[in-house]
Design an enzyme around this catalytic site. Sequence first.
Site, PDB file in Angstrom:
ATOM      1  N   ASN A  33       4.603  -4.064  60.365  1.00 42.89           N
ATOM      2  CA  ASN A  33       4.227  -5.131  59.431  1.00 42.89           C
ATOM      3  C   ASN A  33       2.705  -5.239  59.324  1.00 42.89           C
ATOM      4  OD1 ASN A  33       6.993  -5.625  59.450  1.00 42.89           O
ATOM      5  ND2 ASN A  33       6.831  -7.425  60.776  1.00 42.89           N
ATOM      6  N   ARG A 105      18.869  -2.678  69.701  1.00 43.53           N
ATOM      7  CA  ARG A 105      17.862  -1.624  69.702  1.00 43.53           C
ATOM      8  C   ARG A 105      17.856  -0.774  70.963  1.00 43.53           C
ATOM      9  NH1 ARG A 105      12.619  -5.520  70.445  1.00 43.53           N
ATOM     10  NH2 ARG A 105      11.526  -3.797  69.423  1.00 43.53           N
ATOM     11  N   ASN A 169       1.842 -10.700  71.306  1.00 38.58           N
ATOM     12  CA  ASN A 169       3.169 -10.942  70.718  1.00 38.58           C
ATOM     13  C   ASN A 169       4.299 -10.819  71.744  1.00 38.58           C
ATOM     14  OD1 ASN A 169       4.968 -11.563  68.750  1.00 38.58           O
ATOM     15  ND2 ASN A 169       4.592  -9.762  67.480  1.00 38.58           N
ATOM     16  N   ALA A 260       4.435 -13.904  59.734  1.00 38.45           N
ATOM     17  CA  ALA A 260       3.206 -14.612  59.368  1.00 38.45           C
ATOM     18  C   ALA A 260       2.041 -14.139  60.230  1.00 38.45           C
ATOM     19  CB  ALA A 260       3.398 -16.119  59.508  1.00 38.45           C
ATOM     20  N   GLY A 261       2.275 -14.005  61.533  1.00 38.56           N
ATOM     21  CA  GLY A 261       1.222 -13.524  62.424  1.00 38.56           C
ATOM     22  C   GLY A 261       0.846 -12.083  62.160  1.00 38.56           C
ATOM     23  N   ASP A 262       1.816 -11.271  61.793  1.00 37.38           N
ATOM     24  CA  ASP A 262       1.522  -9.870  61.472  1.00 37.38           C
ATOM     25  C   ASP A 262       0.666  -9.773  60.218  1.00 37.38           C
ATOM     26  OD1 ASP A 262       3.255  -9.313  63.590  1.00 37.38           O
ATOM     27  OD2 ASP A 262       4.975  -9.055  62.259  1.00 37.38           O
TER      28      ASP A 262
END
Length: 309
Positions: A33, A105, A169, A260-262
């Site tokens: 991102n 994952r 993160n 949003a942070g990315d």
Amino acid sequence: MRNRIALIGECMIELSHLAPDRLAVGYAGDAFNVAAYLARTAAPGTADVQFVTLIGDDPYSTRMREAWAAHGVHADHTRTVPGGQAGLYLIRTDETGERTFHYYRSQSAARGLFGPAHPPEIDDAIAGHDLVYLSGITLSILGTGARRRLITVLDETRRRGGRVAFDTNYRPAGWPSPAAAAEAMSAVLTRTDIALPTLTDDQAVFGDRTPADTIRRLRRAGVTEIAVKQGPRGCVIADRMTNLPIPAVPHVQVIDTTAAGDAFNGAYLATRLSGATRKQAAEAATTLAAQVITHQGALLPPPPHPAKT
């Protein structure tokens, strides 16, 4: 000047709810991102944005590469693992737009980054970049040996004159404990030039109470450029000596806070690489983050034409 940027991490299949029983398919992951938003924000011809990961040879991994290209992100240093597959996550948002993630994952090819399936010549290629970006989520998918190899790459990057940018993160599901996360992240922070943490993450991992606590700790680690994100309270930027609060964009209708942070990180780095001040970069970053949270999912639709990088 054309900056060469390598961003290291995982891109996954993203399923986001359009309705309780209807899902939209996308491709996202925190480091990717950032790559997409960096490529979107960078002035034409100023950035070669490379995403470094391992992917599978399944149809979703193939489609993923096409999605990267649409966002102007290159994959010269990404390798395909025969028989590998892409990881997957689902997003659910509440009535305020706050999100929760559900991950599938464990068999993701990206978990082999800096392991036996990752060619050693990629290490040298990464270290030749002007800026290398990674996150706490990148660290969380790596084993102990792979993290040591990554640290060697970061040291070599800086020895050659490149810089390292890091976002702590933190996703608790990726770590056995906050203490384990703190140990792994601290090893990277002592090799970090630009730190882009979120206060709530560093509260959970390091016990910080305020942005000032985070800034003091990062300065002690040797970080010289800092932007502490605080969501709707904006951010605080800092260098070796000064702290400056930057307000968030007011009166935003929040739909989904995913990435949003990315978006902040990508816009901040792109703006700084263009020669702008830290304050200008933070203002551009908060503006893009405000736009992203009015949109469902991690990524805004790609530009009509791939970003020229």
